[in-house]
Design a protein around this motif. Structure first.
Motif, PDB file in Angstrom:
ATOM      1  N   SER A  53      47.173  37.141  39.865  1.00 53.90           N
ATOM      2  CA  SER A  53      45.791  36.845  39.467  1.00 53.90           C
ATOM      3  C   SER A  53      44.767  37.135  40.558  1.00 53.90           C
ATOM      4  O   SER A  53      43.574  36.961  40.340  1.00 53.90           O
ATOM      5  N   THR A  54      45.216  37.582  41.740  1.00 51.55           N
ATOM      6  CA  THR A  54      44.318  37.799  42.872  1.00 51.55           C
ATOM      7  C   THR A  54      44.213  39.287  43.167  1.00 51.55           C
ATOM      8  O   THR A  54      45.231  39.971  43.296  1.00 51.55           O
ATOM      9  N   THR A  73      39.378  36.742  41.907  1.00 53.33           N
ATOM     10  CA  THR A  73      40.433  36.267  41.015  1.00 53.33           C
ATOM     11  C   THR A  73      40.067  36.581  39.574  1.00 53.33           C
ATOM     12  O   THR A  73      38.896  36.557  39.186  1.00 53.33           O
ATOM     13  N   PRO A 244      40.467  32.733  46.409  1.00 54.91           N
ATOM     14  CA  PRO A 244      40.629  31.457  45.720  1.00 54.91           C
ATOM     15  C   PRO A 244      41.208  30.342  46.574  1.00 54.91           C
ATOM     16  O   PRO A 244      41.922  30.569  47.550  1.00 54.91           O
ATOM     17  N   GLN A 256      42.502  27.359  39.549  1.00 51.81           N
ATOM     18  CA  GLN A 256      41.571  27.624  40.642  1.00 51.81           C
ATOM     19  C   GLN A 256      40.584  26.485  40.813  1.00 51.81           C
ATOM     20  O   GLN A 256      39.937  26.035  39.878  1.00 51.81           O
TER      21      GLN A 256
END
Length: 302
Positions: A53-54, A73, A244, A256
């Motif tokens: 997700s990053t 993110t 994040p 997050q």
């Protein structure tokens, strides 16, 4: 070891460039490849969640050269969350935004079509002249307002590629605690790795309370207890801007909590994070404005 985040007047928003990254952390690809020994039973699973997700964010000039770099993110198939100081308010041919899914220079990219910046970030950009106590006090308030609103959303020209997926944010009213497990992550280059054209994704676990309180110094501060990796203190720097702060939920997933905004000029022991929950109303309005007329505009992640 305590990382003390003190007095906004003592902090500066670090220019976004891939000069330094998380110190005291480990590279995600080293964990996934088995090149480093894990210090937690679930570190492999956490590394997979972080990398999924990053993403790295580059700001390009008219010649297509990267002039600054940050982290973002994925919070929606077509939207990423980052720091406002990482992006221009209006992408153009002379100041493009590109998201890299993998390392910089990777084949999978997405263009940033549009940006929505927290309105208070722009409003707080005017810094008064120094020279008296009243002006200094006003600057402190502006710095605090600016860093707490250092949030931006970027619309991608196409959905994020598989296997990347959107990460959920913390639920409304979430109250952080010192007992909550937290992960910080970001792209960049650590001081011990030597220069590299393409920064890698690093992550580290920190323990502490990210809420701002009146601390021993008498100023607003956040205190984090850092974990160590080979004797190095966990901290963030310019390559991690927009990255994040994740909370590890009981099921092992990530949510997050905040976005990395600022650090002290030496990137050694102080950082400031913009809270998602405290700015949720603004983020909802930003998302609605950004996604107006776009497919998936009703899937508000906030």
């Amino acid at each position: 070891m305590l990382v003390r985040i003190v007095a906004f007047a003592l902090l500066c928003v670090v220019p976004a460039s891939p000069l330094f990254a998380i110190t005291g952390g480990v590279a995600v690809d080293d964990v996934l490849s088995g090149n480093v020994a894990t210090d937690a039973a679930d570190q492999f699973a956490l590394a997979r969640a972080v990398v999924g997700s990053t993403v790295s964010l580059g700001r390009l000039n008219a010649q297509g050269n990267i002039v600054s770099a940050c982290t973002a993110t994925i919070i929606h198939p077509r939207v990423v969350l980052t720091a406002a100081h990482c992006v221009p308010e209006a992408p153009s041919a002379s100041s493009r935004i590109v998201l890299y899914f993998g390392a910089f220079g990777g084949a999978v990219r997405r263009e940033g079509l549009d940006v929505s910046v927290h309105p208070r970030f722009a409003d707080a950009s005017r810094i008064p002249k120094r020279g008296n106590a009243q002006a200094t006090s006003k600057k402190d308030r502006i710095d605090a307002a600016r860093t707490s609103a250092d949030l931006a959303l970027v619309l991608l020209h196409r959905p994020a590629p598989a296997p990347y997926r959107a990460v959920q944010v913390v639920p409304p009213g979430f109250r952080d605690s010192r007992q909550a497990r937290k992960i910080i992550a970001g792209f960049g280059q650590t001081s011990g790795e030597g220069k590299s054209e393409f920064p890698r994704l690093h992550f580290a676990e920190v323990i502490g309370n990210t809420r701002i309180d009146q601390g021993a110094s008498g100023n607003s501060e956040i205190v984090l207890m850092s974990r160590f990796s080979q004797g190095a203190r966990v901290s963030t720097c310019s390559g991690d801007s927009g990255g994040p702060v994740f909370v590890v939920d009981p099921a092992g997933g990530l949510r997050q909590l905040a976005v990395a905004s600022a650090a002290d000029e030496h990137c050694r022991g102080a950082e400031v994070f913009a809270s998602i929950d405290s700015e949720r109303r603004a983020l909802r309005a930003m998302f609605e404005s950004l996604m107006q007329g776009e497919q998936g505009g009703h899937d508000d992640p906030f």
